[in-house]
Every structure is written in structure tokens, then in C-alpha cells.
Design an enzyme around this catalytic site. Sequence first.
Site, mmCIF file in Angstrom:
data_model
loop_
_atom_site.group_PDB
_atom_site.id
_atom_site.type_symbol
_atom_site.label_atom_id
_atom_site.label_comp_id
_atom_site.label_asym_id
_atom_site.label_seq_id
_atom_site.Cartn_x
_atom_site.Cartn_y
_atom_site.Cartn_z
ATOM 1 N N HIS A 110 37.252 36.409 44.230
ATOM 2 C CA HIS A 110 37.469 36.470 45.693
ATOM 3 C C HIS A 110 38.120 37.835 45.862
ATOM 4 O O HIS A 110 39.229 38.057 45.328
ATOM 5 C CB HIS A 110 38.375 35.309 46.132
ATOM 6 C CG HIS A 110 38.729 35.279 47.578
ATOM 7 N ND1 HIS A 110 38.731 34.102 48.328
ATOM 8 C CD2 HIS A 110 39.125 36.249 48.430
ATOM 9 C CE1 HIS A 110 39.096 34.366 49.565
ATOM 10 N NE2 HIS A 110 39.356 35.665 49.660
ATOM 11 N N HIS A 115 39.980 41.259 46.193
ATOM 12 C CA HIS A 115 41.395 41.553 46.431
ATOM 13 C C HIS A 115 41.646 42.992 46.054
ATOM 14 O O HIS A 115 41.135 43.479 45.041
ATOM 15 C CB HIS A 115 42.300 40.615 45.630
ATOM 16 C CG HIS A 115 41.916 40.480 44.201
ATOM 17 N ND1 HIS A 115 40.866 39.674 43.783
ATOM 18 C CD2 HIS A 115 42.405 41.070 43.089
ATOM 19 C CE1 HIS A 115 40.741 39.760 42.478
ATOM 20 N NE2 HIS A 115 41.659 40.619 42.037
#
Length: 113
Positions: free
Chosen positions: A97, A99
Site C-alpha cells: 500500500h 507510502h
Amino acid sequence: MDCLFCKIAGGQINAAFVHQDERLLAFKDINPQAPLHVLIVPRRHIATLNDLGPADDALVGSMFRRAAAIAAEHGYAERGYRTVFNCQRDAGQTVFHIHLHLLAGRGLRWPPG
Ligand code: AMP
Ligand code: ZN
């Protein structure tokens, strides 16, 4: 979806937040690699940089601008800091995810390992 950062965004797992807004979260990395190590994370699940589209340009821009603002809030604007996206295995991506890492507070070597 079994995604750690979606769970942090959803409040199911705690984090040490330094910023939250409607699109982004920023929280302290649990295994800091510098005196300041913050992750800037979109609320929306995007697995890797490879999954970004043209409609995400503003989102990614806002991630960098948020990193600069957090660095400045912590007194690192002049001294300097590093921002890093790791993408896929060879770069060491472990959470799928996206980042943006913000690292500051020590001299950072170049090239990175
Ligand atoms: P990457 O290796 O680029 O995918 O970075 C993932 C980062 O997430 C690592 O620096 C981890 O230390 C950090 N991390 C893993 N779990 C947590 C958590 N629960 N809260 C904050 N940071 C985490
Ligand atoms: Zn996610």
C-alpha cells in the site's frame, strides 16, 4: 482486504499519527531508521507505484508536499531530509500500500544500500 495500512486508515490498528486529512495519513514508522521517520500514506489502497494513473498526480504531489511540511514542522527544512518510495521486491517494499518514507535527523549516505 488484508492490508496493514488500510487497517491503520480504518482505525483497526493504532499508529502514532502526525497528520490526518481526508486523503492522507502520516504516522511514525514502527521501526525508525532515523531520528524522524514518518510514513505518508494515502487513505485509498494503491498497491505499488506501478498502479498509479494520471488521476493520481495530485495525490502524489500532495504526499511530497506533506512530507516537506512535516520536515519543516520538526525543524529539518534547512538541514535536510530524504523522501523515498520503495517499489517491489528489489527496493525492499514490504507493505503493498504505497507510502512515502520521510527520514531526517542524521546524515544519510548516498547511494543508499
Ligand atoms: P517498505 O519496506 O518501504 O514497504 O516500508 C514499510 C514500512 O512500514 C517499514 O519501514 C516498517 O517499519 C513500517 N511498518 C510496518 N508495520 C508498521 C506499523 N504497524 N506502524 C508503523 N509502521 C509500520
Ligand atoms: Zn491498503
